[in-house]
Motif scaffolding. Structure first.
Motif, PDB file in Angstrom:
ATOM      1  N   VAL A 178      10.260  12.841   0.332  1.00  0.00           N
ATOM      2  CA  VAL A 178       9.991  11.404   0.339  1.00  0.00           C
ATOM      3  C   VAL A 178       8.493  11.130   0.373  1.00  0.00           C
ATOM      4  O   VAL A 178       7.988  10.221  -0.307  1.00  0.00           O
ATOM      5  CB  VAL A 178      10.708  10.738   1.528  1.00  0.00           C
ATOM      6  CG1 VAL A 178      10.300   9.284   1.657  1.00  0.00           C
ATOM      7  CG2 VAL A 178      12.220  10.842   1.360  1.00  0.00           C
ATOM      8  N   GLY A 179       7.754  11.916   1.160  1.00  0.00           N
ATOM      9  CA  GLY A 179       6.309  11.737   1.204  1.00  0.00           C
ATOM     10  C   GLY A 179       5.651  11.992  -0.143  1.00  0.00           C
ATOM     11  O   GLY A 179       4.766  11.244  -0.578  1.00  0.00           O
ATOM     12  N   LEU A 180       6.079  13.040  -0.836  1.00  0.00           N
ATOM     13  CA  LEU A 180       5.543  13.306  -2.171  1.00  0.00           C
ATOM     14  C   LEU A 180       5.919  12.200  -3.142  1.00  0.00           C
ATOM     15  O   LEU A 180       5.122  11.827  -4.023  1.00  0.00           O
ATOM     16  CB  LEU A 180       6.060  14.654  -2.676  1.00  0.00           C
ATOM     17  CG  LEU A 180       5.516  15.896  -1.971  1.00  0.00           C
ATOM     18  CD1 LEU A 180       6.198  17.146  -2.501  1.00  0.00           C
ATOM     19  CD2 LEU A 180       4.004  15.994  -2.151  1.00  0.00           C
ATOM     20  N   LEU A 181       7.124  11.672  -2.996  1.00  0.00           N
ATOM     21  CA  LEU A 181       7.549  10.570  -3.851  1.00  0.00           C
ATOM     22  C   LEU A 181       6.675   9.337  -3.643  1.00  0.00           C
ATOM     23  O   LEU A 181       6.262   8.676  -4.613  1.00  0.00           O
ATOM     24  CB  LEU A 181       9.020  10.240  -3.570  1.00  0.00           C
ATOM     25  CG  LEU A 181       9.634   9.082  -4.362  1.00  0.00           C
ATOM     26  CD1 LEU A 181       9.600   9.382  -5.855  1.00  0.00           C
ATOM     27  CD2 LEU A 181      11.071   8.836  -3.896  1.00  0.00           C
ATOM     28  N   VAL A 182       6.369   9.025  -2.396  1.00  0.00           N
ATOM     29  CA  VAL A 182       5.498   7.885  -2.102  1.00  0.00           C
ATOM     30  C   VAL A 182       4.100   8.115  -2.661  1.00  0.00           C
ATOM     31  O   VAL A 182       3.478   7.212  -3.230  1.00  0.00           O
ATOM     32  CB  VAL A 182       5.458   7.630  -0.582  1.00  0.00           C
ATOM     33  CG1 VAL A 182       4.420   6.578  -0.234  1.00  0.00           C
ATOM     34  CG2 VAL A 182       6.839   7.192  -0.083  1.00  0.00           C
ATOM     35  N   CYS A 183       3.592   9.334  -2.524  1.00  0.00           N
ATOM     36  CA  CYS A 183       2.260   9.639  -3.074  1.00  0.00           C
ATOM     37  C   CYS A 183       2.244   9.503  -4.590  1.00  0.00           C
ATOM     38  O   CYS A 183       1.277   8.983  -5.178  1.00  0.00           O
ATOM     39  CB  CYS A 183       1.844  11.054  -2.669  1.00  0.00           C
ATOM     40  SG  CYS A 183       1.512  11.262  -0.906  1.00  0.00           S
ATOM     41  N   GLY A 184       3.302   9.970  -5.241  1.00  0.00           N
ATOM     42  CA  GLY A 184       3.374   9.822  -6.688  1.00  0.00           C
ATOM     43  C   GLY A 184       3.426   8.371  -7.117  1.00  0.00           C
ATOM     44  O   GLY A 184       2.757   7.960  -8.079  1.00  0.00           O
ATOM     45  N   ALA A 185       4.217   7.563  -6.397  1.00  0.00           N
ATOM     46  CA  ALA A 185       4.290   6.138  -6.722  1.00  0.00           C
ATOM     47  C   ALA A 185       2.949   5.455  -6.496  1.00  0.00           C
ATOM     48  O   ALA A 185       2.528   4.595  -7.297  1.00  0.00           O
ATOM     49  CB  ALA A 185       5.377   5.478  -5.877  1.00  0.00           C
ATOM     50  N   PHE A 186       2.263   5.831  -5.443  1.00  0.00           N
ATOM     51  CA  PHE A 186       0.946   5.237  -5.173  1.00  0.00           C
ATOM     52  C   PHE A 186      -0.061   5.607  -6.268  1.00  0.00           C
ATOM     53  O   PHE A 186      -0.864   4.777  -6.687  1.00  0.00           O
ATOM     54  CB  PHE A 186       0.444   5.715  -3.806  1.00  0.00           C
ATOM     55  CG  PHE A 186      -0.919   5.191  -3.444  1.00  0.00           C
ATOM     56  CD1 PHE A 186      -1.080   3.883  -3.011  1.00  0.00           C
ATOM     57  CD2 PHE A 186      -2.040   6.012  -3.540  1.00  0.00           C
ATOM     58  CE1 PHE A 186      -2.336   3.393  -2.685  1.00  0.00           C
ATOM     59  CE2 PHE A 186      -3.297   5.540  -3.209  1.00  0.00           C
ATOM     60  CZ  PHE A 186      -3.446   4.218  -2.785  1.00  0.00           C
ATOM     61  N   THR A 187      -0.001   6.844  -6.738  1.00  0.00           N
ATOM     62  CA  THR A 187      -0.915   7.272  -7.798  1.00  0.00           C
ATOM     63  C   THR A 187      -0.688   6.489  -9.080  1.00  0.00           C
ATOM     64  O   THR A 187      -1.636   6.039  -9.740  1.00  0.00           O
ATOM     65  CB  THR A 187      -0.739   8.772  -8.063  1.00  0.00           C
ATOM     66  OG1 THR A 187      -0.969   9.498  -6.856  1.00  0.00           O
ATOM     67  CG2 THR A 187      -1.691   9.250  -9.133  1.00  0.00           C
ATOM     68  N   VAL A 188       0.581   6.296  -9.452  1.00  0.00           N
ATOM     69  CA  VAL A 188       0.880   5.520 -10.658  1.00  0.00           C
ATOM     70  C   VAL A 188       0.447   4.065 -10.472  1.00  0.00           C
ATOM     71  O   VAL A 188      -0.093   3.441 -11.401  1.00  0.00           O
ATOM     72  CB  VAL A 188       2.375   5.620 -10.991  1.00  0.00           C
ATOM     73  CG1 VAL A 188       2.723   4.722 -12.178  1.00  0.00           C
ATOM     74  CG2 VAL A 188       2.764   7.060 -11.300  1.00  0.00           C
ATOM     75  N   ALA A 189       0.657   3.512  -9.281  1.00  0.00           N
ATOM     76  CA  ALA A 189       0.241   2.127  -9.030  1.00  0.00           C
ATOM     77  C   ALA A 189      -1.274   1.980  -9.141  1.00  0.00           C
ATOM     78  O   ALA A 189      -1.773   0.997  -9.703  1.00  0.00           O
ATOM     79  CB  ALA A 189       0.722   1.693  -7.647  1.00  0.00           C
ATOM     80  N   VAL A 190      -2.019   2.949  -8.613  1.00  0.00           N
ATOM     81  CA  VAL A 190      -3.470   2.889  -8.723  1.00  0.00           C
ATOM     82  C   VAL A 190      -3.902   2.957 -10.189  1.00  0.00           C
ATOM     83  O   VAL A 190      -4.833   2.259 -10.621  1.00  0.00           O
ATOM     84  CB  VAL A 190      -4.108   4.026  -7.907  1.00  0.00           C
ATOM     85  CG1 VAL A 190      -5.597   4.140  -8.203  1.00  0.00           C
ATOM     86  CG2 VAL A 190      -3.885   3.797  -6.417  1.00  0.00           C
ATOM     87  N   SER A 191      -3.229   3.772 -10.975  1.00  0.00           N
ATOM     88  CA  SER A 191      -3.577   3.858 -12.396  1.00  0.00           C
ATOM     89  C   SER A 191      -3.320   2.541 -13.111  1.00  0.00           C
ATOM     90  O   SER A 191      -4.054   2.177 -14.039  1.00  0.00           O
ATOM     91  CB  SER A 191      -2.777   4.978 -13.058  1.00  0.00           C
ATOM     92  OG  SER A 191      -1.418   4.614 -13.232  1.00  0.00           O
ATOM     93  N   LEU A 192      -2.292   1.804 -12.695  1.00  0.00           N
ATOM     94  CA  LEU A 192      -2.020   0.496 -13.300  1.00  0.00           C
ATOM     95  C   LEU A 192      -3.118  -0.504 -12.966  1.00  0.00           C
ATOM     96  O   LEU A 192      -3.421  -1.396 -13.767  1.00  0.00           O
ATOM     97  CB  LEU A 192      -0.665  -0.025 -12.828  1.00  0.00           C
ATOM     98  CG  LEU A 192       0.572   0.717 -13.325  1.00  0.00           C
ATOM     99  CD1 LEU A 192       1.824   0.159 -12.663  1.00  0.00           C
ATOM    100  CD2 LEU A 192       0.694   0.641 -14.839  1.00  0.00           C
ATOM    101  N   VAL A 193      -3.717  -0.376 -11.789  1.00  0.00           N
ATOM    102  CA  VAL A 193      -4.783  -1.292 -11.390  1.00  0.00           C
ATOM    103  C   VAL A 193      -6.104  -0.924 -12.062  1.00  0.00           C
ATOM    104  O   VAL A 193      -6.819  -1.781 -12.590  1.00  0.00           O
ATOM    105  CB  VAL A 193      -4.937  -1.306  -9.859  1.00  0.00           C
ATOM    106  CG1 VAL A 193      -6.127  -2.162  -9.452  1.00  0.00           C
ATOM    107  CG2 VAL A 193      -3.657  -1.823  -9.210  1.00  0.00           C
TER     108      VAL A 193
END
Length: 462
Positions: free
Chosen positions: A348-363
């Motif tokens: 779950v922690g890796l999943l959250v980190c992956g989602a955060f990375t994609v969100a940062v790329s969108l910004v």
């Protein structure tokens, strides 16, 4: 100063100019090899699969793909390609789908959707209050039950009733309408393939037919089809966002997000795309419409059966329910979750980190056109499926279809804003249109655009 246009020809010594051959994907050897690979892949299912539906599909699809390979090699050119695609569709989609539907064979997902449709009409919520076995769980959001209502209306007393009532037929219908509708929206609002030579463009109809006939789509379409309507709605939403229609895109996203949680990352991607093509206000309208519409479709069932919905939609798919989920493909997240509670939290922690990375790329670098948005959404979904505590390899079909459809609709490449379109047809180059300021990638002022003309002769002649 004299100029000469570089023609699309190949010069041989002592001969007349010879026209250059077509693109690599149009060669008969490529088509035949592709269908043979599909036949080999489908041929493994009757040997290694334990599911009757998969074995039957594999046998039928392997014959269809092998026949398509023979046809594409024996009939070169566009005519051979069309005939090969027709043969592949008949063997991998039409024949197995009709046989499975008329004989009542399907994966458990189809029965779950049809049961949830009946429960939705009877009690207003698609969830059983006390599920006893895995097949009693409904791991989908409430709108998925609508696709099971035709079974309640038509029954299964005849062949026509079985065909019209089967949830797979309606899942496939939503998927196909979504693909075609998204393409029409994008094509009618602008030039989908600016900057590409006309003879190098993949015909959309042929490309989509190949995509549907491929094992990535044909297998789930015939045996379950549960992820296909979600894919079609995401295509429509991205096309609407790319054409600066925020409210319509929000409505499409709301329906998709009320089918499965898988669609929720599409809201972030569509919002980032709208920031580029229409501005922040349009992005806010899209996000508000999507969230409000999804809440309108989900909240009533959540209020009627909150405990059952939490158990079946949240706990069960993530491996924390009372029963073990059958989604147990050996993906990284699943392998970590099998190590115990600590492994589950690590996944779950890796999943959250992956989602955060994609969100940062969108910004930091938001997508500026349809193809970039589809690729970004596909990357996010691949990360989510790979790192989720429970998942299946079949889930990866969704990002693959998104990437393939976007390339067929938007063309092989996009023109860079601020640069002239090279090698474009005159009427296509005129439709390239101005760039959007927020996400424009302009050339430095001192860098002149490259000329489509080549140097000939010596000295100062060009």
């Amino acid at each position: 100063m004299r100029f000469r246009r570089v023609e699309n020809t190949v010069m041989d010594a002592g001969t007349e100019p010879v026209a250059r051959s077509g693109p690599w994907w149009s060669r008969k050897q490529i088509w035949a090899a592709g269908w043979l690979l599909a036949a080999l892949w489908a041929g493994t299912f009757p040997v290694i699969s334990s599911l009757d539906t998969h074995r039957l599909w594999g046998a039928s699809a392997a014959l269809g793909y092998a026949a398509a390979a023979a046809v594409s090699y024996g009939l070169p050119g566009p005519r051979g390609q069309r005939v090969a695609v027709t043969v592949a569709l008949a063997g991998a989609v039409v024949s197995p789908l009709l046989f499975l539907v008329l004989t009542g064979q399907a994966q458990s997902e189809v029965e779950v959707i049809e049961r949830s449709g009946r429960l939705l009409l009877e009690q207003g919520t698609p969830y059983l209050p006390h599920p006893d076995e895995v097949s009693d769980y409904t791991p989908y959001l409430p709108a998925m039950a609508v696709l099971g209502i035709p079974r309640v209306l038509f029954g299964d007393h005849s062949g026509a009733a079985r065909l019209l009532g089967d949830a797979r037929i309606w899942c496939a219908a939503v998927f196909l309408v979504g693909l075609h509708g998204g393409h029409l929206i994008f094509r009618r609002s602008g030039s989908p393939a600016a900057g590409v030579r006309r003879h190098e463009r993949t015909p959309y109809g042929t490309g989509v037919a190949v995509l549907i006939a491929s094992p990535v789509v044909a297998l789930p379409l015939c045996v379950s089809g549960v992820d296909l309507p979600l894919t079609g709605l995401c295509c429509v939403a991205l096309a609407l966002a790319a054409r600066a229609r925020p409210v319509a895109a929000g409505v499409a996203l709301a329906v998709a997000c009320s089918l499965k949680w898988t669609a929720w990352p599409a809201i972030a991607v569509a919002v980032a795309l709208l920031v580029c093509v229409a501005g922040r206000r349009a992005a806010v309208r899209c996000a508000g419409t999507a969230v409000a519409g999804a809440a309108l479709l989900i909240v009533p069932s959540a209020l009627l059966s909150s405990a059952a919905m939490v158990e079946q939609v949240l706990a069960f798919p993530t491996g924390r329910g009372d029963l073990q989920t059958p989604a147990a493909s050996p993906l990284p997240g699943r392998l970590l979750a099998d190590l115990g509670t600590a492994g589950w939290f690590a996944a779950v922690g890796l999943l959250v980190c992956g989602a955060f990375t994609v969100a940062v790329s969108l910004v930091l670098r938001p997508p500026a056109h349809l193809r970039a948005a589809a690729d970004r959404l596909a990357i996010g979904l691949c990360v989510a499926f790979a790192l989720a505590p429970a998942g299946r390899f079949g889930y990866l079909a969704l990002p693959l279809v998104l990437m393939g459809w976007a390339r067929l609709s938007a063309g092989p490449r996009q023109p860079v804003p601020g640069q002239p379109v090279r090698d474009a047809e005159p009427e296509v180059a005129a439709l390239a249109g101005p760039s959007r300021p927020p996400c424009a990638v302009s050339r430095p002022p001192y860098a002149a655009p490259r000329s489509p003309y080549a140097s000939v002769g010596a000295g100062g002649d060009r």
